[in-house]
Design an enzyme around this catalytic site. Structure first.
Site, PDB file in Angstrom:
ATOM      1  CE1 TYR A   1     -17.181  10.330 -15.552  1.00  0.00           C
ATOM      2  CE2 TYR A   1     -16.738  10.500 -13.211  1.00  0.00           C
ATOM      3  CZ  TYR A   1     -17.093   9.748 -14.314  1.00  0.00           C
ATOM      4  OH  TYR A   1     -17.352   8.421 -14.151  1.00  0.00           O
TER       5      TYR A   1
ATOM      6  NE  ARG B   1      -2.801   0.474   3.398  1.00  0.00           N
ATOM      7  CZ  ARG B   1      -2.041   0.679   4.492  1.00  0.00           C
ATOM      8  NH1 ARG B   1      -1.312   1.762   4.611  1.00  0.00           N
ATOM      9  NH2 ARG B   1      -2.017  -0.207   5.458  1.00  0.00           N
TER      10      ARG B   1
ATOM     11  CE  LYS C   1     -13.187   7.335 -17.988  1.00  0.00           C
ATOM     12  NZ  LYS C   1     -13.476   8.571 -17.300  1.00  0.00           N
TER      13      LYS C   1
ATOM     14  CG  ASP D   1     -10.483  15.646 -14.861  1.00  0.00           C
ATOM     15  OD1 ASP D   1      -9.779  15.050 -15.683  1.00  0.00           O
ATOM     16  OD2 ASP D   1     -11.478  15.141 -14.301  1.00  0.00           O
TER      17      ASP D   1
END
Ligand SMILES: *Cc1c(COP(=O)(O)O)cnc(C)c1O
Length: 410
Positions: free
Chosen positions: A103, A51, A200, A175
């Site tokens: 978004y 992690r 994407k 973004d």
């Protein structure tokens, strides 16, 4: 030559990539391990628990930082996980100024999650710097942009926004999912943090969910790295590997996405059945000048409204054969999406329409197929949608869903 001097197509392949020291393997191995042996308590080779750090993730983080021209990259389990981690920088009483046309999941995160914890937001028309200026309050800590935006493909003047925010203590977050660093590098324009849904274009093959944050600010990076580990929304090593495989071809893919999107946008503009085309590459698009100033290409997304009502546009979305009806974008294959019932359904209708998103708007993620086939497909779908003789969309998947998957999304 220092890595930072390389051209971006070279960086896409080489930034942060080193042969495996143990074997010479040219590709970064997928380090499927949760933990690492220590020679003495607390003494290890830089990794103690996956992690906190994993070498495959390190290679991806360095690659993404290199592409964005940033000093530090952090990878996350999804774009929204990256956003949520970034929002943990805020405290109750803080305020965000956000572009209205973002978004849908970003809006939902502000409105349904962070608002409850006392973080407020104001949405603005981010194509208008005056609107941004007027919305900034003494407690504004972030100005959140998405350029080009989703799904209206409007562009915000990033440098202009940075100038406004500099006068306050607000950080500018961009973004950059739609543009990718091949076409636009917000850090070079003065932004504080770049955000990606790597799901994407960066991944590029519709086979992985991931997110990223990149910054040049050492202190901000330390805070974000702390939060990445403390809140734990990290990607697994296999996902990191898939994204690294994607970024290697990002430069060539984006060239073809841009070329195909321009051909399709121009074709649609000249089509008698089309009412409106949204593409920043078109000369009469309101964002064209801003796009020319800050981008090196106009991207692979095109939005369109046909003549006629919502039903007609809905029939259009049900009639394409190559353009698959699906959420998401940025893969090599072309997709069609109806934002009002799919990706943007989480935004209330009045809020959608206030931002100019009409129920008849269809968003195309133009893939890298031969554009002549894509045009043929759109033309046959436009013709069918006029007659009402709708081809059963994705007939091969109907055994697991209704004839038109739009029905289910509605
Ligand atoms: C998809 C998307 C997101 C969210 O990313 P996930 O990987 O789906 O969590 C954020 N911003 C934009 C512009 C997106 O397209």
């Amino acid at each position: 030559m220092p890595e930072s001097d390389l051209k971006i197509a070279t960086k896409a392949i080489h930034a942060g990539q080193y042969p495996d020291p143990a074997t010479g393997a040219i590709m970064t191995p997928v380090y499927l391990t949760s933990t690492y042996i220590q020679s003495e308590p607390g003494v290890h080779q830089g990794y103690d628990y996956s992690r906190s750090g994993n070498p495959t993730r390190t290679a991806l983080e360095a690659n993404l930082a290199g592409l964005e021209g940033g000093r530090h990259g952090l990878a996350f389990a999804s774009g929204l996980a990256a956003e949520n981690t970034l929002l943990h920088l805020l405290e109750s009483g803080d305020h965000i100024v956000s572009a209205r046309d973002v978004y849908g999941g970003t809006y939902r995160l502000f409105d349904r999650v962070w608002k409850q914890f006392g973080v407020s937001y104001t949405t603005v028309d981010a194509t208008n710097l005056e609107d941004i200026r007027n919305a900034i309050q003494p407690n504004t800590k972030m100005v959140w942009l998405e350029s080009p935006s989703n799904p209206l493909l409007t562009c915000t003047d990033i440098e202009g926004t940075v100038d406004l925010a500099r006068a306050t203590n607000a950080k500018v977050v961009v973004d950059n999912t739609f543009a990718t660093p091949i076409l636009q590098r917000p850090l070079e324009l003065g932004a504080d943090v770049v955000l990606h849904s790597v799901t994407k274009y960066l991944g590029g093959h519709s086979d992985v969910i991931g997110g990223a944050l990149v910054t040049n600010d050492d202190e901000l990076h330390e805070q974000l790295r702390f939060l990445q580990n403390a809140t734990g929304s990290v990607p697994g090593p296999m996902d990191c590997f898939l994204v690294l495989r994607g970024t290697k071809t990002l430069s060539v893919r984006m060239k073809q996405h841009c070329e195909n999107a321009m051909i399709i946008a121009e074709h649609l503009v000249s089509h008698p059945e089309v009412e409106r085309v949204y593409y920043p590459g078109l000369k009469d698009n309101p964002s064209h000048a801003v796009a020319c100033k800050q981008m090196e290409g106009f991207g692979g997304m095109v939005s369109v409204e046909l003549n006629g009502d919502f039903e007609r546009n809905r029939r259009f979305a049900c009639s394409t054969k190559l353009f698959a009806l699906a959420e998401s974008l940025g893969g090599v294959e072309s997709l069609i999406n109806h934002p009002a019932s799919m990706t943007h359904a989480s935004i209330p209708k009045e809020e959608r329409e206030r931002g100019g998103l009409r129920d008849s708007l269809m968003r195309l993620s133009v893939g890298i197929e031969d554009p002549r086939d894509l045009i043929d497909d759109l033309d046959q779908a436009i013709a069918r949608s006029k007659t009402g003789n709708v081809h059963v969309h994705n007939a091969d998947v109907t055994q697991v869903g209704p004839d038109c998957r739009l029905n289910r999304a509605c």
